[in-house]
Design a protein around this motif. Structure first.
Motif, mmCIF file in Angstrom:
data_model
loop_
_atom_site.group_PDB
_atom_site.id
_atom_site.type_symbol
_atom_site.label_atom_id
_atom_site.label_comp_id
_atom_site.label_asym_id
_atom_site.label_seq_id
_atom_site.Cartn_x
_atom_site.Cartn_y
_atom_site.Cartn_z
ATOM 1 N N LEU A 6 11.169 -5.131 13.282
ATOM 2 C CA LEU A 6 12.384 -5.491 12.553
ATOM 3 C C LEU A 6 12.058 -5.814 11.097
ATOM 4 C CD1 LEU A 6 14.212 -7.768 15.158
ATOM 5 C CD2 LEU A 6 14.720 -5.380 14.598
ATOM 6 N N ARG A 9 11.559 -2.645 9.253
ATOM 7 C CA ARG A 9 12.863 -2.019 9.031
ATOM 8 C C ARG A 9 13.579 -2.687 7.861
ATOM 9 N NH1 ARG A 9 16.788 1.718 8.714
ATOM 10 N NH2 ARG A 9 18.752 1.155 9.701
ATOM 11 N N LEU A 152 18.646 -5.915 14.587
ATOM 12 C CA LEU A 152 18.289 -6.448 13.271
ATOM 13 C C LEU A 152 19.366 -7.395 12.764
ATOM 14 C CD1 LEU A 152 16.454 -6.515 10.788
ATOM 15 C CD2 LEU A 152 17.627 -4.455 9.959
#
Length: 207
Positions: A6, A9, A152
């Motif tokens: 995450l 990302r 997320l």
């Protein structure tokens, strides 16, 4: 480790925002009081360096957290420092029991559990990415990209909700302002921003 995925990302989403910054835009004001876009990006790159050093075992040395000049290539500076941070976090996470990080800006440099420290940086990354995006006048794409990833977005909202919100924690000069009320129709990113005192109605024309 899901949190590292995450975090990576979040960094990529932030990098895609910074990619759009043009040198002449570095003088623009941002939602961070008294900070130009240049100052904000230099702070962000400095945080990348500081967290990477902490992940490598450095003590709470404020010299490692200084702003880093981005000159005329903010995107290059961001991506280079983000790649070093990602590598540092991955190396630290590979240990059977990742060591806590010493973060001089939190708890006077006391040890912070590794997962929590990564979460702190994930939160900071997405909030500052929004700061940059709204400065450029285009926060919608970032907000949509985060909210298209429910895991997320959920992590961001949970992290924002865990930030201390007592008046002393949100006084002038602190990282976040007093909690604001989000619209009833607000998505998780907007609700997270409100929890951190970010005014989603902020616009250059209002400053």
């Amino acid at each position: 480790m899901r949190l590292l995925e995450l975090h990576a990302r979040a960094l990529e989403l932030a990098a895609s925002v910074v990619d759009a910054v043009q040198p002449e835009q570095l003088v623009l004001p941002t939602p961070c009081a008294d900070w130009s876009l240049r100052r904000l990006l230099e702070h962000v790159v400095g945080q990348h360096r500081g967290f990477a050093a902490a992940a490598g075992g450095a003590g709470p040395d404020l010299a490692l957290w200084r702003d880093v000049p981005v000159h005329g290539d903010p995107a290059g500076a961001f991506r280079h420092s983000a790649a070093r941070l990602t590598a540092a976090f991955a190396l630290a996470a590979a240990a059977p029991h990742p060591a806590p990080l010493r973060l001089p800006e939190i708890r006077d440099g006391g040890p912070i559990p590794f997962d929590r420290a990564v979460g702190f940086h994930l939160l900071d990354t997405l909030v500052h990415a929004w700061d940059v995006a709204v400065t450029l006048g285009s926060p919608t794409r970032l907000t949509a990209a985060v909210e298209d990833d429910p895991v997320l977005a959920g992590e961001l909202l949970a992290l924002a909700g865990a930030v201390p919100a007592a008046p002393a924690d949100r006084a002038p000069g602190r990282a976040f302002a007093a909690v604001l009320t989000a619209r009833e129709s607000a998505g998780p990113f907007e609700r997270a921003l409100a929890l951190l005192g970010r005014d989603t109605a902020w616009a250059l024309s209002a400053r």
